[in-house]
Structure formats: C-alpha cells, structure tokens
Design an enzyme around this catalytic site. Structure first.
Site, PDB file in Angstrom:
ATOM      1  N   GLY A   1     -30.714 -35.436 -27.456  1.00 54.23           N
ATOM      2  CA  GLY A   1     -29.681 -36.465 -27.409  1.00 54.23           C
ATOM      3  C   GLY A   1     -28.718 -36.180 -26.277  1.00 54.23           C
ATOM      4  O   GLY A   1     -29.031 -35.457 -25.327  1.00 54.23           O
ATOM      5  N   GLY A   2     -27.520 -36.730 -26.428  1.00 56.28           N
ATOM      6  CA  GLY A   2     -26.515 -36.532 -25.390  1.00 56.28           C
ATOM      7  C   GLY A   2     -26.164 -35.072 -25.185  1.00 56.28           C
ATOM      8  O   GLY A   2     -25.580 -34.695 -24.153  1.00 56.28           O
TER       9      GLY A   2
ATOM     10  N   GLY B   1     -35.429 -35.439  12.366  1.00 54.85           N
ATOM     11  CA  GLY B   1     -34.330 -35.419  11.400  1.00 54.85           C
ATOM     12  C   GLY B   1     -34.348 -34.150  10.575  1.00 54.85           C
ATOM     13  O   GLY B   1     -33.296 -33.663  10.138  1.00 54.85           O
ATOM     14  N   ALA B   2     -35.543 -33.609  10.367  1.00 56.70           N
ATOM     15  CA  ALA B   2     -35.646 -32.393   9.551  1.00 56.70           C
ATOM     16  C   ALA B   2     -35.029 -31.198  10.280  1.00 56.70           C
ATOM     17  O   ALA B   2     -34.536 -30.264   9.648  1.00 56.70           O
ATOM     18  CB  ALA B   2     -37.092 -32.115   9.192  1.00 56.70           C
TER      19      ALA B   2
HETATM   20  C1  HXC Z   1     -26.428 -31.607 -39.364  1.00 59.09           C
HETATM   21  C2  HXC Z   1     -28.585 -30.880 -39.285  1.00 59.09           C
HETATM   22  C3  HXC Z   1     -28.836 -31.682 -38.170  1.00 59.09           C
HETATM   23  C4  HXC Z   1     -27.771 -32.465 -37.652  1.00 59.09           C
HETATM   24  C5  HXC Z   1     -30.622 -30.645 -38.647  1.00 59.09           C
HETATM   25  N1  HXC Z   1     -29.725 -30.253 -39.531  1.00 59.09           N
HETATM   26  N2  HXC Z   1     -30.119 -31.539 -37.802  1.00 59.09           N
HETATM   27  N3  HXC Z   1     -27.389 -30.834 -39.855  1.00 59.09           N
HETATM   28  N4  HXC Z   1     -26.586 -32.403 -38.294  1.00 59.09           N
HETATM   29  N5  HXC Z   1     -27.909 -33.216 -36.567  1.00 59.09           N
HETATM   30  C6  HXC Z   1     -29.904 -29.254 -40.581  1.00 59.09           C
HETATM   31  C7  HXC Z   1     -31.001 -29.583 -41.543  1.00 59.09           C
HETATM   32  O1  HXC Z   1     -30.523 -30.363 -42.589  1.00 59.09           O
HETATM   33  C8  HXC Z   1     -31.412 -28.198 -42.012  1.00 59.09           C
HETATM   34  O2  HXC Z   1     -30.492 -27.744 -42.960  1.00 59.09           O
HETATM   35  C9  HXC Z   1     -31.228 -27.346 -40.791  1.00 59.09           C
HETATM   36  O3  HXC Z   1     -30.329 -28.063 -39.929  1.00 59.09           O
HETATM   37  C10 HXC Z   1     -32.497 -27.090 -40.024  1.00 59.09           C
HETATM   38  O4  HXC Z   1     -33.134 -28.330 -39.797  1.00 59.09           O
HETATM   39  P1  HXC Z   1     -34.681 -28.545 -40.065  1.00 59.09           P
HETATM   40  O5  HXC Z   1     -34.943 -29.989 -39.919  1.00 59.09           O
HETATM   41  O6  HXC Z   1     -35.073 -27.884 -41.336  1.00 59.09           O
HETATM   42  O7  HXC Z   1     -35.303 -27.686 -38.878  1.00 59.09           O
HETATM   43  P2  HXC Z   1     -36.617 -27.984 -38.044  1.00 59.09           P
HETATM   44  O8  HXC Z   1     -37.720 -28.376 -38.938  1.00 59.09           O
HETATM   45  O9  HXC Z   1     -36.809 -26.791 -37.183  1.00 59.09           O
HETATM   46  O10 HXC Z   1     -36.286 -29.256 -37.136  1.00 59.09           O
HETATM   47  C11 HXC Z   1     -35.283 -29.166 -36.160  1.00 59.09           C
HETATM   48  C12 HXC Z   1     -34.948 -30.569 -35.598  1.00 59.09           C
HETATM   49  C13 HXC Z   1     -34.593 -31.508 -36.785  1.00 59.09           C
HETATM   50  C14 HXC Z   1     -36.166 -31.105 -34.860  1.00 59.09           C
HETATM   51  C15 HXC Z   1     -33.814 -30.396 -34.618  1.00 59.09           C
HETATM   52  O11 HXC Z   1     -33.653 -30.825 -37.623  1.00 59.09           O
HETATM   53  C16 HXC Z   1     -33.996 -32.785 -36.311  1.00 59.09           C
HETATM   54  O12 HXC Z   1     -34.693 -33.677 -35.830  1.00 59.09           O
HETATM   55  N6  HXC Z   1     -32.673 -32.929 -36.555  1.00 59.09           N
HETATM   56  C17 HXC Z   1     -31.977 -34.133 -36.168  1.00 59.09           C
HETATM   57  C18 HXC Z   1     -31.709 -34.086 -34.714  1.00 59.09           C
HETATM   58  C19 HXC Z   1     -30.834 -35.211 -34.296  1.00 59.09           C
HETATM   59  O13 HXC Z   1     -31.166 -36.388 -34.437  1.00 59.09           O
HETATM   60  N7  HXC Z   1     -29.586 -34.870 -33.858  1.00 59.09           N
HETATM   61  C20 HXC Z   1     -28.653 -35.804 -33.433  1.00 59.09           C
HETATM   62  C21 HXC Z   1     -29.028 -36.047 -31.977  1.00 59.09           C
HETATM   63  S1  HXC Z   1     -27.977 -37.170 -31.228  1.00 59.09           S
HETATM   64  P3  HXC Z   1     -30.884 -26.752 -44.134  1.00 59.09           P
HETATM   65  O14 HXC Z   1     -29.649 -26.627 -44.953  1.00 59.09           O
HETATM   66  O15 HXC Z   1     -32.028 -27.363 -44.844  1.00 59.09           O
HETATM   67  O16 HXC Z   1     -31.253 -25.450 -43.458  1.00 59.09           O
HETATM   68  C22 HXC Z   1     -26.879 -36.237 -30.549  1.00 59.09           C
HETATM   69  C23 HXC Z   1     -25.882 -37.038 -29.858  1.00 59.09           C
HETATM   70  C24 HXC Z   1     -25.051 -36.135 -29.028  1.00 59.09           C
HETATM   71  O17 HXC Z   1     -26.898 -35.076 -30.583  1.00 59.09           O
HETATM   72  C25 HXC Z   1     -24.194 -37.032 -28.226  1.00 59.09           C
HETATM   73  C26 HXC Z   1     -23.338 -36.228 -27.321  1.00 59.09           C
HETATM   74  C27 HXC Z   1     -22.579 -37.157 -26.440  1.00 59.09           C
END
Ligand code: HXC
Length: 524
Positions: free
Chosen positions: A179-180, A414-415
C-alpha cells in the site's frame, strides 16, 4: 529505623520487579508462537535484527513502554511496544538511529503511537546529525486505527522528505511492505531487500486480480528480484535478513554522518601508486571489442572492493561506492558490455539519482567514459529520453563535490556531455590514448558530412572508406579535445590509479557556491 529501611528496600524491589516484568513483556513482542512463525518464515525478529545491525551492547531503546491509546476497535488489544522497536545504537562506532518493525505484534501494523515512535527517532537523527535506518516488516496501516494510522504515515513521509539530503536514510525491506506504506522507503536514499521473504507493492495480487484480471504472486509482483531488476525501486537485494543488515553496515561506511560532514577515511595497505598494467589487457584499443568496465573499476580502487548500487538494473551504466587512497568515492561508468554502454532512460535515471546521492553526502565522483551516445529508437524517444537524459546533465552540473572524468575509449555527442565533460563542471578530465572524443562515430559522420562527395564519386564505397579513415585520423583521438583544453592530460592506462588519487587529493578541500535559489527544478 532498620524496619523502615527494610520496608523501603522491599518496596523498591517490588517496583524493580514490576519494571522487569513490564520490560520482559515488551521485549517478548507478540509471544513465542508468533516468534516461532517468524523464524519458520526464515525471518529474524525485530530485536534480533538490531543485534546483527548494531555494534554489540550499543542499543539504547527509546519509548520502550509506549502502548496504543485505545480507540473503539483497539480496546483490550495488547500490543507490546506498539509493534515497533526504536532507539539508537552504533555501527563501527558511529551513532545511528533505528526503527525495527515487529511483525509479531499486530503484523507490525502502523498506528498512531507506532508512528510517533518512528517520528521521534527520525527527529533525533536530524537534530543530532546521524543516519536513520528503518527495518521494514509490516502489514501496513493498522486497520483498527483508521485515519490515525494514515496520519501516522503522513508524519513519517513528511520527515523522510524534509530530512532528505540532510542525514542518510536507509531502508531494509524484510517482510511485507504494501500500500502507501512503500512510500516511506521510496523517499529514503537506499532500499535493500531480502530475497524470497520481502515484497513491496501499491496494490496486492487480490486487488489486481479483481481490477485487471491479472494473476500474480506476491513475489512476482513485488519481490526483491522484481525491484532490483525491473522497476529499479530497490538498490540491492540479499539472500537473508542478516546479509541485508551486513550490507547496510557496509554501505554506511561510505557515507558521512550528515550533509555537513565528509565520509570517513579508511586507511588501506593498497598503495596509492599501484600500477595498473592489467588495464591494458582488459581494454582493447579496438573499439568494436567490448569489455567489462567492472573489471576496470576493480583494478583502480582500494583493495578491489566495490559496492555496486543497483547492479541488476540498467546494467549499461555502473554506479557504486569504492575507496581510492582511503577516500570514499562514487563511481559512474558506462559498461560497453551491455547495450554497447549506450545511455537509456533507465540508465539516466539510475545515474542521476546516484550522482545526487553522492553530492548530498560530499562523496567525490569519478566518472569513467566509454559511450557512443543515447540509445536511438522510437520507444526511447516516446518514453521521454529527453526528459530522463536531462536528469543526468542536471545532476552533474548541480553537483559541487570534486568531479573527475576519465575517458577510456569513446565519448560521443550528447553522451560526452552527459558523462560529465569539462563544460558540465568536471574539475579534472583525463583520457587514455585510446580515447576518441567526437560528435559521433566516424562512419556516421563521414556519411553525413561527405554524402554528396561520396554519391558523386565514381567509386562511392572507396570514397566512403577514405572519408571514414580521414575522419578517424582527424577526430578519433583525445588530442583534438586536449588541444582545446577540454582534456587536462592524456595518461597511460597503467598510471590511472595513481593519477586519479592525486586528483582526488588535489580537490579534497574543494568548495563551490551556487547562486541563491529556493531549490532547483530538476526535470522529473
Ligand atoms: C492490523 C493486522 C493488519 C493490519 C495484519 N494484521 N494486517 N492488524 N492492521 N493492516 C494482523 C493480523 O490480524 C494478525 O494478527 C497478524 O497481523 C499477522 O497477520 P497474518 O495475516 O496472520 O500474517 P500473514 O499470513 O503472514 O499475512 C501477512 C499479510 C496479511 C499478507 C500482510 O496480514 C495482510 O494481507 N494484511 C492486510 C494488509 C493490508 O491490507 N494493509 C493495509 C494496506 S493499505 P494475529 O493477532 O492473528 O497475530 C496501507 C495504506 C497505507 O497500508 C497508506 C499510507 C499513506
């Protein structure tokens, strides 16, 4: 009295025990199960990484007991350290600030307090003039904290931008970075990725599938190979967490603490006047015979030790750090082995960025030239080679660090200018006797200048050959340019190391000021 003392001591013991218990909870991160999962994925924990990165016993943790501040969806959620370990340590005795995201705590997701911890060490790095190193391993914005987590990223991006060029910023990508969130590393000076366990992308495979119907894995979309070979987003990739961290230590040795300082000198046993007869074997005077410029570089530098930056992206240009006579230098060089060393869009972007990095951090530049020009082609023109090539011209002209150019063989058109000619601000320009400085190669030049003569002659091919030979004799050498002061000296290849080091010494105290401006407007 004794009773009172004992009571006090007992109370103190209790307080200390509570502190230890609380600290152990924080240090334990997400607990043994999640740590086991982290290890099974071939990854270290946030704290183990800091042990490898920093000098032994140098880590001072900050904001240790910070916790998330609640919110509807966070009530009752336990998040030791709020998913990030922050503080200061030393690398080779020099202070650095660090943040290490803890994937075992809520996936290392970034909420308000997590961001506050990161911002604190970034601010301290800027105030004390020290590098900041981020170890990224995070699921991105903490979903439960909503806009507060987006705001947290904003705080970090803002600091990445305003501290850019002031203190070195280095990012390790050691897990998810999606993501961001990718834009914090993207705003830093260097990105080093772990192969197989890290990835970076704006939108993940699921979203891509739903929008464009493309099917792609995490690794195919944004793994270390993709970003070091195709996109150019990352600068280096390594096979494991510990290799990434070792590389960051190596990289830091070439950089100063901040923009006001010079990089540290490192004594070497490699003699400054070491002769380089090997260069005569590597580079043939026959301009049609390619060679590997990396071999030339390694022959010239201290202990043959070269840290190439973006080695697998735009291989037609080489960028990297080395030492010469103990002094840190940034090297930019065409590589005739790849696409005849021509300048392309990617090569221009890569070099321009590297030149600006060197200039930010007072690293003198050595440019090695063997280039026939910018790559001709509709694709390059339509994709904006003019705009991208301009970045190189801009970056060299803008740079005020010592700039030394050595023309090895061809330097055309130019290079010639884009590779830091005298007029673009080179302080010293050297050439080997094999050098040829001209507007273009003899074949093309003869065909244009003598076209009518060739067409009208009884034997056009013979006339063409004669005109090419005449042009070669007149222009394909370094002496025309040297006679006009564009080249300071024509040197024997085997003397190159000694003379380059002398030139670097000569320029060590160089200072150059530029007219006032808010900031320049590099073509982006
Ligand atoms: C809070 C989160 C989380 C999130 C995962 N967890 N993503 N908690 N916010 N964004 C937690 C899970 O609930 C889990 O908790 C633990 O982290 C580990 O996650 P798993 O899914 O079990 O791990 P894994 O199977 O290794 O997968 C990792 C992952 C997946 C691929 C990153 O977790 C995922 O897709 N998460 C969502 C990612 C996402 O969409 N993020 C937002 C992106 S947008 P427990 O308690 O069970 O251990 C963004 C915008 C930023 O970031 C903008 C900035 C300008």
């Amino acid at each position: 009295m004794i009773l009172q003392m004992a009571e006090k001591l007992g109370a103190l013991q209790e307080l200390l025990a509570e502190m230890d218990t609380r600290r152990a909870k924080v240090v334990g991160g997400g607990g043994p199960e999640r740590i086991k999962k982290q290890h099974q994925g071939g990854k270290m924990t946030a704290r183990e990484r800091l042990e490898v990165l920093l000098d032994a016993d140098s880590f001072l943790e900050l904001s240790t007991f910070v916790q998330h501040q609640g919110g509807k969806l966070m009530n009752g959620v336990d998040a030791p350290g709020d998913g990030v370990v922050t503080g200061r340590g030393t690398i080779a005795g020099r202070q650095v600030f660090v943040f290490s995201q803890d994937f075992t705590v809520l996936g290392g997701s970034l909420g308000k307090m997590n961001a506050q911890k990161v911002a604190q060490v970034m601010d301290l790095a800027a105030k004390t003039g020290c590098p900041i190193i981020g170890l990224n391993d995070s699921a991105g914005a903490r979903i439960q904290e909503g806009v507060d987590s987006l705001s947290g990223y904003g705080e970090i991006f803002y600091r990445n931008a305003i501290y850019s060029g002031s203190v070195p910023q280095i990012s390790a990508i050691l897990g998810p970075c999606a993501g961001g969130a990718v834009y914090s590393p993207a705003l830093t000076d260097f990105i080093v990725m772990a192969r197989g366990s890290s990835y970076m992308f704006i939108t993940g495979p699921e979203v891509i599938k739903s929008v464009t119907r493309e099917e792609v894995t995490f690794d195919e979309l944004g793994g270390a190979d993709v970003h070091t070979q195709k996109s150019g987003v990352a600068h280096l990739e390594r096979d494991s967490d510990s290799e990434v961290l070792e590389t960051i230590r190596e990289l830091l040795a070439f950089l100063p603490q901040n923009a006001k300082e010079k990089p540290p000198m490192l004594p070497t046993t490699d003699p400054s006047n070491r002769s380089n007869p090997k260069l005569l074997e590597i580079v043939s005077p026959d301009t049609k015979r390619p060679y590997n410029m990396l071999e030339v570089i390694r022959e010239l530098i201290d202990d043959h030790h070269f840290l190439e930056i973006q080695p697998d992206f735009a291989k037609n240009i080489i960028c990297g750090f080395a030492r010469m006579g103990g002094r840190s230098v940034g090297i930019v060089a065409n590589n005739p082995r790849q696409m005849a060393g021509t300048l392309t869009i990617d090569a221009s972007d890569k070099a321009a960025r590297f030149i600006r990095t060197c200039d930010c951090y007072n690293i003198p530049m050595v440019t090695l030239v063997d280039v026939t020009g910018f790559l001709p082609g509709v694709a390059q023109e339509h994709a904006g080679i003019i705009r991208h090539g301009a970045k190189m011209l801009y970056a060299y002209a803008e740079a005020t660090v010592p700039k030394i150019t050595l023309i090895v063989r061809k330097s055309y058109g130019g290079a010639y200018l884009a590779m830091n000619s005298r007029d673009m601000g080179a302080d010293v320009v050297l050439a080997w006797p094999t050098a040829a400085v001209a507007v273009m190669g003899a074949d093309g030049a003869a065909n244009i200048v003598y076209r009518r003569e060739i067409m009208q002659s009884e034997n056009p091919e013979a006339t063409r050959a004669q005109k090419i030979a005449e042009y070669k004799a007149a222009f394909e050498n370094p002496y025309v340019a040297a006679s006009k002061g564009y080249i300071d000296d024509v040197i024997a290849p085997e003397d190159s190391r000694r003379i380059l080091i002398q030139a670097l010494e000569m320029l060590a105290l160089k200072e150059e000021t530029r007219p006032y401006k808010k900031h320049g407007n590099i073509p982006l």
